[in-house]
Motif scaffolding. Structure first.
Motif, PDB file in Angstrom:
ATOM      1  N   TYR A  94       0.849  -1.195   0.000  1.00 46.75           N
ATOM      2  CA  TYR A  94       0.000   0.000   0.000  1.00 46.75           C
ATOM      3  C   TYR A  94       0.878   1.236   0.000  1.00 46.75           C
ATOM      4  N   TYR A  95       0.571   2.147  -0.926  1.00 45.25           N
ATOM      5  CA  TYR A  95       1.333   3.369  -1.086  1.00 45.25           C
ATOM      6  C   TYR A  95       0.466   4.578  -0.780  1.00 45.25           C
ATOM      7  N   CYS A  96       1.062   5.532  -0.102  1.00 46.23           N
ATOM      8  CA  CYS A  96       0.447   6.832   0.119  1.00 46.23           C
ATOM      9  C   CYS A  96       0.968   7.780  -0.950  1.00 46.23           C
ATOM     10  N   ALA A  97       0.108   8.677  -1.409  1.00 46.42           N
ATOM     11  CA  ALA A  97       0.509   9.623  -2.440  1.00 46.42           C
ATOM     12  C   ALA A  97      -0.162  10.971  -2.198  1.00 46.42           C
ATOM     13  N   ALA A  98       0.451  12.023  -2.726  1.00 50.11           N
ATOM     14  CA  ALA A  98      -0.083  13.367  -2.545  1.00 50.11           C
ATOM     15  C   ALA A  98      -0.018  14.141  -3.850  1.00 50.11           C
ATOM     16  N   ARG A  99      -0.974  15.023  -4.017  1.00 51.74           N
ATOM     17  CA  ARG A  99      -0.967  15.897  -5.183  1.00 51.74           C
ATOM     18  C   ARG A  99      -1.486  17.270  -4.799  1.00 51.74           C
ATOM     19  N   ARG A 100      -1.045  18.269  -5.573  1.00 52.53           N
ATOM     20  CA  ARG A 100      -1.465  19.645  -5.346  1.00 52.53           C
ATOM     21  C   ARG A 100      -2.672  19.956  -6.211  1.00 52.53           C
ATOM     22  N   GLY A 101      -3.770  19.368  -5.927  1.00 46.68           N
ATOM     23  CA  GLY A 101      -4.949  19.617  -6.711  1.00 46.68           C
ATOM     24  C   GLY A 101      -6.106  18.810  -6.187  1.00 46.68           C
ATOM     25  N   GLY A 102      -7.200  18.821  -6.950  1.00 50.65           N
ATOM     26  CA  GLY A 102      -8.414  18.159  -6.519  1.00 50.65           C
ATOM     27  C   GLY A 102      -8.306  16.645  -6.558  1.00 50.65           C
ATOM     28  N   LEU A 103      -9.375  16.017  -6.087  1.00 48.70           N
ATOM     29  CA  LEU A 103      -9.403  14.577  -5.972  1.00 48.70           C
ATOM     30  C   LEU A 103      -9.525  13.913  -7.331  1.00 48.70           C
ATOM     31  N   VAL A 104      -8.543  13.090  -7.656  1.00 49.58           N
ATOM     32  CA  VAL A 104      -8.564  12.273  -8.865  1.00 49.58           C
ATOM     33  C   VAL A 104      -8.074  10.888  -8.491  1.00 49.58           C
ATOM     34  N   THR A 105      -8.350   9.930  -9.341  1.00 49.45           N
ATOM     35  CA  THR A 105      -7.956   8.554  -9.039  1.00 49.45           C
ATOM     36  C   THR A 105      -6.764   8.074  -9.857  1.00 49.45           C
ATOM     37  N   MET A 106      -6.339   8.876 -10.826  1.00 49.44           N
ATOM     38  CA  MET A 106      -5.229   8.462 -11.678  1.00 49.44           C
ATOM     39  C   MET A 106      -3.912   8.652 -10.948  1.00 49.44           C
ATOM     40  N   GLN A 107      -3.127   7.610 -10.839  1.00 46.09           N
ATOM     41  CA  GLN A 107      -1.873   7.703 -10.098  1.00 46.09           C
ATOM     42  C   GLN A 107      -0.879   8.640 -10.751  1.00 46.09           C
ATOM     43  N   ILE A 108      -0.965   8.802 -12.049  1.00 42.21           N
ATOM     44  CA  ILE A 108      -0.033   9.684 -12.733  1.00 42.21           C
ATOM     45  C   ILE A 108      -0.211  11.132 -12.284  1.00 42.21           C
ATOM     46  N   ALA A 109      -1.363  11.443 -11.715  1.00 45.98           N
ATOM     47  CA  ALA A 109      -1.640  12.814 -11.290  1.00 45.98           C
ATOM     48  C   ALA A 109      -1.032  13.138  -9.925  1.00 45.98           C
ATOM     49  N   TYR A 110      -0.507  12.144  -9.242  1.00 43.79           N
ATOM     50  CA  TYR A 110       0.061  12.345  -7.910  1.00 43.79           C
ATOM     51  C   TYR A 110       1.563  12.580  -8.014  1.00 43.79           C
ATOM     52  N   ASN A 111       2.023  13.614  -7.323  1.00 41.49           N
ATOM     53  CA  ASN A 111       3.404  14.058  -7.472  1.00 41.49           C
ATOM     54  C   ASN A 111       4.359  13.424  -6.460  1.00 41.49           C
ATOM     55  N   TYR A 112       3.836  13.064  -5.299  1.00 41.34           N
ATOM     56  CA  TYR A 112       4.685  12.571  -4.224  1.00 41.34           C
ATOM     57  C   TYR A 112       4.196  11.209  -3.761  1.00 41.34           C
ATOM     58  N   TRP A 113       5.174  10.324  -3.466  1.00 41.82           N
ATOM     59  CA  TRP A 113       4.840   8.951  -3.094  1.00 41.82           C
ATOM     60  C   TRP A 113       5.656   8.497  -1.887  1.00 41.82           C
ATOM     61  N   GLY A 114       5.029   7.673  -1.065  1.00 40.11           N
ATOM     62  CA  GLY A 114       5.750   7.040   0.023  1.00 40.11           C
ATOM     63  C   GLY A 114       6.430   5.772  -0.457  1.00 40.11           C
ATOM     64  N   GLN A 115       7.129   5.121   0.453  1.00 42.34           N
ATOM     65  CA  GLN A 115       7.903   3.945   0.094  1.00 42.34           C
ATOM     66  C   GLN A 115       7.055   2.680   0.076  1.00 42.34           C
ATOM     67  N   GLY A 116       5.865   2.741   0.642  1.00 39.44           N
ATOM     68  CA  GLY A 116       4.972   1.583   0.649  1.00 39.44           C
ATOM     69  C   GLY A 116       5.058   0.781   1.921  1.00 39.44           C
ATOM     70  N   THR A 117       3.948   0.153   2.271  1.00 41.21           N
ATOM     71  CA  THR A 117       3.906  -0.729   3.432  1.00 41.21           C
ATOM     72  C   THR A 117       3.138  -1.990   3.050  1.00 41.21           C
TER      73      THR A 117
END
Length: 123
Positions: A94-117
Motif C-alpha cells: 500500500y502506497y500513500c501519495a499526494a498531489r497539489r490539486g483536486g481529488l482524482v484517481t489516476m496515479q499519474i496525477a500524484y506528485n509525491y509517493w511514500g515507500q509503501g507498506t
C-alpha cells in the motif's frame, strides 16, 4: 520536496482490521489531495481511496467501499486508512501519495509517493 512515510502494515487473518498511517513532512498547500494506492504481486498499482485536505471529500474504489475508511488529521499532516473485514485479495503493498490539486484517481496525477507498506491477509 514533500516526503511521505507510511506505517501500519502487517500480516493478519481474513476478517481482521488494520489501520495504515501516512505522515507528510509538510503541507505547504492549502488545497490538495492525499490518496492510497496498492499493488498486488503480478498486478498493476491501483487506486484505493483519496481525501482532500480542505473539504475532506472522499472517494473509494468499488472493491473497498464499505470496508475501508480514509480520514485525516490536519494538525498532524497525517492521513489514515482504516481497513476492516480484510480479504486475501487485499494483500498488496500500500502506497500513500499526494498531489497539489483536486481529488482524482489516476496515479499519474500524484506528485509525491511514500515507500509503501506491506499488507498480507491470510485465509
Amino acid at each position: 520536496q514533500v516526503q511521505l512515510v507510511e506505517s501500519g502494515g502487517g500480516l493478519v487473518q481474513a476478517g481482521a482490521s488494520l489501520r495504515l498511517s501516512c505522515t507528510a513532512s509538510e503541507r505547504t498547500f492549502s488545497t490538495g489531495t492525499m490518496g492510497w494506492f496498492r499493488q498486488a504481486p503480478g498486478k498493476e498499482r491501483e487506486f484505493v481511496a483519496a481525501i482532500t485536505w480542505s473539504r475532506s471529500s472522499t472517494h473509494y474504489a468499488d472493491s473497498v467501499k464499505g470496508r475501508f475508511t480514509i480520514s485525516k488529521d490536519n494538525a498532524k499532516n497525517t492521513v489514515y486508512l482504516e481497513m476492516n473485514n480484510l480479504k486475501p485479495e487485499d494483500t498488496a503493498v500500500y502506497y500513500c501519495a499526494a498531489r497539489r490539486g483536486g481529488l482524482v484517481t489516476m496515479q499519474i496525477a500524484y506528485n509525491y509517493w511514500g515507500q509503501g507498506t506491506q499488507v498480507t491477509v491470510s485465509s
